[in-house]
Scaffold this motif. Structure first.
Motif, PDB file in Angstrom:
ATOM      1  N   TRP A  46       0.865  -1.170   0.000  1.00  0.00           N
ATOM      2  CA  TRP A  46       0.000   0.000   0.000  1.00  0.00           C
ATOM      3  C   TRP A  46       0.904   1.223   0.000  1.00  0.00           C
ATOM      4  O   TRP A  46       1.960   1.220   0.621  1.00  0.00           O
ATOM      5  CB  TRP A  46      -0.906   0.029   1.229  1.00  0.00           C
ATOM      6  CG  TRP A  46      -1.880   1.156   1.150  1.00  0.00           C
ATOM      7  CD1 TRP A  46      -1.766   2.384   1.742  1.00  0.00           C
ATOM      8  CD2 TRP A  46      -3.089   1.180   0.398  1.00  0.00           C
ATOM      9  NE1 TRP A  46      -2.833   3.168   1.408  1.00  0.00           N
ATOM     10  CE2 TRP A  46      -3.670   2.454   0.582  1.00  0.00           C
ATOM     11  CE3 TRP A  46      -3.744   0.271  -0.423  1.00  0.00           C
ATOM     12  CZ2 TRP A  46      -4.858   2.828  -0.021  1.00  0.00           C
ATOM     13  CZ3 TRP A  46      -4.933   0.635  -1.009  1.00  0.00           C
ATOM     14  CH2 TRP A  46      -5.474   1.900  -0.804  1.00  0.00           C
ATOM     15  N   SER A  47       0.467   2.305  -0.679  1.00  0.00           N
ATOM     16  CA  SER A  47       1.310   3.505  -0.737  1.00  0.00           C
ATOM     17  C   SER A  47       0.500   4.789  -0.646  1.00  0.00           C
ATOM     18  O   SER A  47      -0.363   5.033  -1.489  1.00  0.00           O
ATOM     19  CB  SER A  47       2.106   3.538  -2.057  1.00  0.00           C
ATOM     20  OG  SER A  47       3.088   2.554  -2.082  1.00  0.00           O
ATOM     21  N   LYS A  48       0.736   5.560   0.382  1.00  0.00           N
ATOM     22  CA  LYS A  48       0.493   6.993   0.506  1.00  0.00           C
ATOM     23  C   LYS A  48      -0.934   7.535   0.504  1.00  0.00           C
ATOM     24  O   LYS A  48      -1.087   8.731   0.621  1.00  0.00           O
ATOM     25  CB  LYS A  48       1.256   7.747  -0.586  1.00  0.00           C
ATOM     26  CG  LYS A  48       2.747   7.587  -0.521  1.00  0.00           C
ATOM     27  CD  LYS A  48       3.402   8.416  -1.580  1.00  0.00           C
ATOM     28  CE  LYS A  48       4.884   8.175  -1.607  1.00  0.00           C
ATOM     29  NZ  LYS A  48       5.518   8.825  -2.720  1.00  0.00           N
ATOM     30  N   THR A  49      -1.972   6.768   0.346  1.00  0.00           N
ATOM     31  CA  THR A  49      -3.286   7.406   0.244  1.00  0.00           C
ATOM     32  C   THR A  49      -4.253   6.925   1.308  1.00  0.00           C
ATOM     33  O   THR A  49      -4.128   5.822   1.825  1.00  0.00           O
ATOM     34  CB  THR A  49      -3.904   7.150  -1.143  1.00  0.00           C
ATOM     35  OG1 THR A  49      -3.823   5.761  -1.425  1.00  0.00           O
ATOM     36  CG2 THR A  49      -3.181   7.913  -2.226  1.00  0.00           C
ATOM     37  N   PHE A  50      -5.225   7.722   1.614  1.00  0.00           N
ATOM     38  CA  PHE A  50      -6.385   7.423   2.462  1.00  0.00           C
ATOM     39  C   PHE A  50      -6.113   7.331   3.953  1.00  0.00           C
ATOM     40  O   PHE A  50      -7.046   7.299   4.718  1.00  0.00           O
ATOM     41  CB  PHE A  50      -7.085   6.133   2.028  1.00  0.00           C
ATOM     42  CG  PHE A  50      -7.637   6.180   0.642  1.00  0.00           C
ATOM     43  CD1 PHE A  50      -8.594   7.104   0.283  1.00  0.00           C
ATOM     44  CD2 PHE A  50      -7.187   5.298  -0.313  1.00  0.00           C
ATOM     45  CE1 PHE A  50      -9.112   7.147  -0.985  1.00  0.00           C
ATOM     46  CE2 PHE A  50      -7.694   5.326  -1.600  1.00  0.00           C
ATOM     47  CZ  PHE A  50      -8.661   6.259  -1.930  1.00  0.00           C
ATOM     48  N   TYR A  51      -4.903   7.237   4.404  1.00  0.00           N
ATOM     49  CA  TYR A  51      -4.653   6.974   5.806  1.00  0.00           C
ATOM     50  C   TYR A  51      -3.881   8.108   6.464  1.00  0.00           C
ATOM     51  O   TYR A  51      -2.968   8.677   5.883  1.00  0.00           O
ATOM     52  CB  TYR A  51      -3.847   5.677   5.987  1.00  0.00           C
ATOM     53  CG  TYR A  51      -4.606   4.444   5.581  1.00  0.00           C
ATOM     54  CD1 TYR A  51      -5.588   3.926   6.417  1.00  0.00           C
ATOM     55  CD2 TYR A  51      -4.353   3.814   4.381  1.00  0.00           C
ATOM     56  CE1 TYR A  51      -6.297   2.800   6.049  1.00  0.00           C
ATOM     57  CE2 TYR A  51      -5.059   2.686   4.006  1.00  0.00           C
ATOM     58  CZ  TYR A  51      -6.033   2.182   4.849  1.00  0.00           C
ATOM     59  OH  TYR A  51      -6.729   1.073   4.484  1.00  0.00           O
ATOM     60  N   GLU A  52      -4.275   8.406   7.687  1.00  0.00           N
ATOM     61  CA  GLU A  52      -3.512   9.300   8.556  1.00  0.00           C
ATOM     62  C   GLU A  52      -3.207   8.514   9.811  1.00  0.00           C
ATOM     63  O   GLU A  52      -4.131   7.998  10.434  1.00  0.00           O
ATOM     64  CB  GLU A  52      -4.316  10.561   8.888  1.00  0.00           C
ATOM     65  CG  GLU A  52      -4.528  11.480   7.712  1.00  0.00           C
ATOM     66  CD  GLU A  52      -3.244  12.126   7.209  1.00  0.00           C
ATOM     67  OE1 GLU A  52      -2.299  12.265   8.005  1.00  0.00           O
ATOM     68  OE2 GLU A  52      -3.193  12.461   6.026  1.00  0.00           O
ATOM     69  N   PRO A  53      -1.988   8.344  10.223  1.00  0.00           N
ATOM     70  CA  PRO A  53      -0.799   8.842   9.542  1.00  0.00           C
ATOM     71  C   PRO A  53      -0.572   8.100   8.214  1.00  0.00           C
ATOM     72  O   PRO A  53      -1.127   7.038   7.970  1.00  0.00           O
ATOM     73  CB  PRO A  53       0.325   8.535  10.530  1.00  0.00           C
ATOM     74  CG  PRO A  53      -0.163   7.366  11.316  1.00  0.00           C
ATOM     75  CD  PRO A  53      -1.658   7.511  11.385  1.00  0.00           C
TER      76      PRO A  53
END
Length: 135
Positions: A46-53
């Motif tokens: 998975w890479s870089k989108t939809f999630y914080e952090p």
């Protein structure tokens, strides 16, 4: 000794020497044309989108074989998914590099099996799902 020049074009066994594990070797057994895999928990792509952090994971265990960019390839997967937890999945992976890849198959999400596809381009993932009726 087998070399690329004398290997058959079609891979028909998981013991084919063109296969190698990427991201580690999970618990698995091979019996004829059947492989059973119990992957190590908490690994994913998975890479870089939809999630914080920000979530970037490139550690899932995948069985890969190289295919030249100018070659055509057909993948005919057949698998049984026996999920135990959210996001358990089984399917195929096309890995171009760390920022370009696709994974597709069945994924257990929100208590149900779903067709699932993650396409990652330029390091950003996009996920789509569709309900898969229970068999």
């Amino acid at each position: 000794m087998l070399s690329p020049s004398n290997l058959p074009d079609t891979i028909t066994t998981f013991n084919d020497p063109r296969f190698s594990w990427h991201g580690g070797i999970p618990e698995h057994t091979i019996s004829g044309a059947v492989m059973s895999v119990t992957p190590t928990p908490n690994l994913d792509y998975w890479s870089k989108t939809f999630y914080e952090p920000l979530l970037v994971k490139h550690d899932a265990q995948t069985l890969l074989t190289p295919v030249a960019a100018d070659m055509e390839a057909t993948i005919t997967p057949a698998f049984t998914l026996k999920p135990r937890a959210q996001f358990d999945q089984a399917g195929i992976m096309v890995l171009v590099d760390e920022s370009t890849w696709l994974k597709a198959g069945l994924e257990f999400t929100d208590g149900a099996p779903r067709l699932s596809c993650v396409v990652t381009n330029d390091g950003f993932s996009d996920w789509s799902t569709q309900h898969w009726p229970a068999a």
